[in-house]
Write a protein that holds these residues in place. Sequence first.
Motif, mmCIF file in Angstrom:
data_model
loop_
_atom_site.group_PDB
_atom_site.id
_atom_site.type_symbol
_atom_site.label_atom_id
_atom_site.label_comp_id
_atom_site.label_asym_id
_atom_site.label_seq_id
_atom_site.Cartn_x
_atom_site.Cartn_y
_atom_site.Cartn_z
ATOM 1 N N ALA A 94 0.833 -1.213 0.000
ATOM 2 C CA ALA A 94 0.000 0.000 0.000
ATOM 3 C C ALA A 94 0.857 1.248 0.000
ATOM 4 O O ALA A 94 0.548 2.241 -0.685
ATOM 5 N N GLU A 95 1.972 1.191 0.778
ATOM 6 C CA GLU A 95 2.875 2.352 0.786
ATOM 7 C C GLU A 95 3.489 2.580 -0.586
ATOM 8 O O GLU A 95 3.593 3.714 -1.059
ATOM 9 N N ALA A 96 3.892 1.448 -1.240
ATOM 10 C CA ALA A 96 4.477 1.572 -2.579
ATOM 11 C C ALA A 96 3.448 2.102 -3.577
ATOM 12 O O ALA A 96 3.756 2.953 -4.428
ATOM 13 N N GLU A 97 2.209 1.565 -3.463
ATOM 14 C CA GLU A 97 1.165 2.037 -4.386
ATOM 15 C C GLU A 97 0.828 3.508 -4.148
ATOM 16 O O GLU A 97 0.605 4.279 -5.103
ATOM 17 N N LYS B 229 1.235 8.967 -5.926
ATOM 18 C CA LYS B 229 1.678 10.352 -5.695
ATOM 19 C C LYS B 229 2.571 10.837 -6.844
ATOM 20 O O LYS B 229 2.452 11.970 -7.334
ATOM 21 N N MET B 230 3.466 9.921 -7.286
ATOM 22 C CA MET B 230 4.351 10.293 -8.386
ATOM 23 C C MET B 230 3.543 10.562 -9.663
ATOM 24 O O MET B 230 3.801 11.526 -10.391
ATOM 25 N N VAL B 231 2.528 9.687 -9.902
ATOM 26 C CA VAL B 231 1.693 9.900 -11.094
ATOM 27 C C VAL B 231 0.912 11.199 -10.969
ATOM 28 O O VAL B 231 0.770 11.960 -11.937
ATOM 29 N N SER B 232 0.417 11.462 -9.773
ATOM 30 C CA SER B 232 -0.345 12.703 -9.563
ATOM 31 C C SER B 232 0.530 13.919 -9.783
ATOM 32 O O SER B 232 0.103 14.917 -10.399
ATOM 33 N N ASP B 233 1.784 13.851 -9.311
ATOM 34 C CA ASP B 233 2.697 14.976 -9.510
ATOM 35 C C ASP B 233 2.989 15.167 -10.991
ATOM 36 O O ASP B 233 3.065 16.309 -11.491
ATOM 37 N N ALA B 234 3.146 14.012 -11.689
ATOM 38 C CA ALA B 234 3.426 14.123 -13.137
ATOM 39 C C ALA B 234 2.238 14.719 -13.868
ATOM 40 O O ALA B 234 2.397 15.528 -14.788
ATOM 41 N N ALA C 179 1.811 9.962 -17.921
ATOM 42 C CA ALA C 179 1.659 9.387 -16.577
ATOM 43 C C ALA C 179 0.232 8.942 -16.355
ATOM 44 O O ALA C 179 -0.032 7.894 -15.758
ATOM 45 N N LEU C 180 -0.721 9.735 -16.815
ATOM 46 C CA LEU C 180 -2.113 9.354 -16.683
ATOM 47 C C LEU C 180 -2.412 8.102 -17.485
ATOM 48 O O LEU C 180 -3.122 7.197 -17.025
ATOM 49 N N ASN C 181 -1.825 8.040 -18.727
ATOM 50 C CA ASN C 181 -2.018 6.840 -19.527
ATOM 51 C C ASN C 181 -1.458 5.596 -18.834
ATOM 52 O O ASN C 181 -2.037 4.511 -18.853
ATOM 53 N N TYR C 182 -0.277 5.761 -18.177
ATOM 54 C CA TYR C 182 0.318 4.642 -17.435
ATOM 55 C C TYR C 182 -0.600 4.197 -16.303
ATOM 56 O O TYR C 182 -0.811 2.987 -16.090
ATOM 57 N N PHE C 183 -1.115 5.152 -15.603
ATOM 58 C CA PHE C 183 -1.967 4.812 -14.456
ATOM 59 C C PHE C 183 -3.219 4.064 -14.915
ATOM 60 O O PHE C 183 -3.600 3.031 -14.332
ATOM 61 N N VAL C 184 -3.839 4.550 -15.993
ATOM 62 C CA VAL C 184 -5.061 3.917 -16.490
ATOM 63 C C VAL C 184 -4.762 2.524 -17.042
ATOM 64 O O VAL C 184 -5.487 1.551 -16.794
ATOM 65 N N ALA C 185 -3.673 2.379 -17.786
ATOM 66 C CA ALA C 185 -3.323 1.090 -18.374
ATOM 67 C C ALA C 185 -3.007 0.059 -17.275
ATOM 68 O O ALA C 185 -3.382 -1.106 -17.373
ATOM 69 N N GLY D 189 2.129 5.351 -24.020
ATOM 70 C CA GLY D 189 2.330 6.421 -23.023
ATOM 71 C C GLY D 189 3.257 5.958 -21.920
ATOM 72 O O GLY D 189 4.076 6.730 -21.411
ATOM 73 N N ILE D 190 3.138 4.692 -21.550
ATOM 74 C CA ILE D 190 4.032 4.147 -20.510
ATOM 75 C C ILE D 190 5.464 4.177 -20.992
ATOM 76 O O ILE D 190 6.388 4.557 -20.269
ATOM 77 N N ALA D 191 5.678 3.783 -22.254
ATOM 78 C CA ALA D 191 7.038 3.789 -22.800
ATOM 79 C C ALA D 191 7.595 5.187 -22.828
ATOM 80 O O ALA D 191 8.762 5.428 -22.505
ATOM 81 N N GLU D 192 6.774 6.177 -23.273
ATOM 82 C CA GLU D 192 7.227 7.565 -23.318
ATOM 83 C C GLU D 192 7.581 8.068 -21.937
ATOM 84 O O GLU D 192 8.577 8.767 -21.732
ATOM 85 N N LEU D 193 6.743 7.674 -20.932
ATOM 86 C CA LEU D 193 6.996 8.124 -19.558
ATOM 87 C C LEU D 193 8.304 7.552 -19.040
ATOM 88 O O LEU D 193 9.105 8.250 -18.414
#
Length: 314
Positions: A231-234, A239-244, A252-258, A292-296
Amino acid sequence: MGSIVIGVVIIVLAVIVIAKLVRIVPQGYEWTVETFGRYTRTLSPGLHFLIPFYQAVGARMNMMEQVLDVPSQDVITKDNAVVRVDGVVFYQVLDAAKAAYEVANLEQASLALVMTNIRTVLGSMDLDESLSKRDAINAQLLRVVDEATHPWGVKVNRIEIKDIAPPRDLIDSMARQMKAEREKRANILEAEGFKQAAILKADGEKQSAILAAEGKKEAAFREAEARIRLAEAEAEATKMVSDAIANGNLNALNYFVANKYVEALKEIAHSPNQKMLLLPMEATGIIGSLAGIAELAKESLSQQGTVKAVPPPR
């Protein structure tokens, strides 16, 4: 002719006089001396001289320890059981004069005394006591008989009961009783063994249950700790995705959704309730998300100065 007869008579008288004059007492014996039928003294083993026709040998007493067999006799015990008893007596004459003149027949008197006291002693005991307390019977008989024969100059050293034989039907009954007692003890020991085995088995199961509970507790603790770390890692990844996203990076949003989309597909594939699942999906959306994940990832590595140009796949 007459002189020859007189000579023979004189020789015979001389032999008789010498035989009555010289007395040899063998070892282990004592002889009493009587003067005109009255006891005067006792001769010890060895050579002695007596006055012929005035002194004579009275009784020849055996001073060695002697054995007297007691014949078997029927005795009624305290509980009215009839047993057949015999024995043996060891006695010794200490005073030859008393043994010779205080009792008419020493052996017969001693035998009658022993047999009478055997009936008295065993009659005061029940059957079990008479069979198990042989030493006590011997000691009591010895004390009574020795005290009674003391005035006769006799010392009773030992009295032993050789055999106490109950009737045959009583022996069979006792054998059955002993067998029942042995079976009872065997059953008790067997029951004790089963009881101890059950106790040990229950104790082993208890220890096993305690160890299993301890193991489950430790596993649950480890699992909870792993979930906390996950849970801490997630949370950190979120948080990192939100900052991005806040910085305007849509990859970053595409990574999170995928990522969430792939996890949902994995859960659906492992569902035990479905054998086949048809889902309408857009492959281009997933591909775009993966792109998007690859680009990120490329941007993240380029920021660290470790990204090299990679040719696009053909």
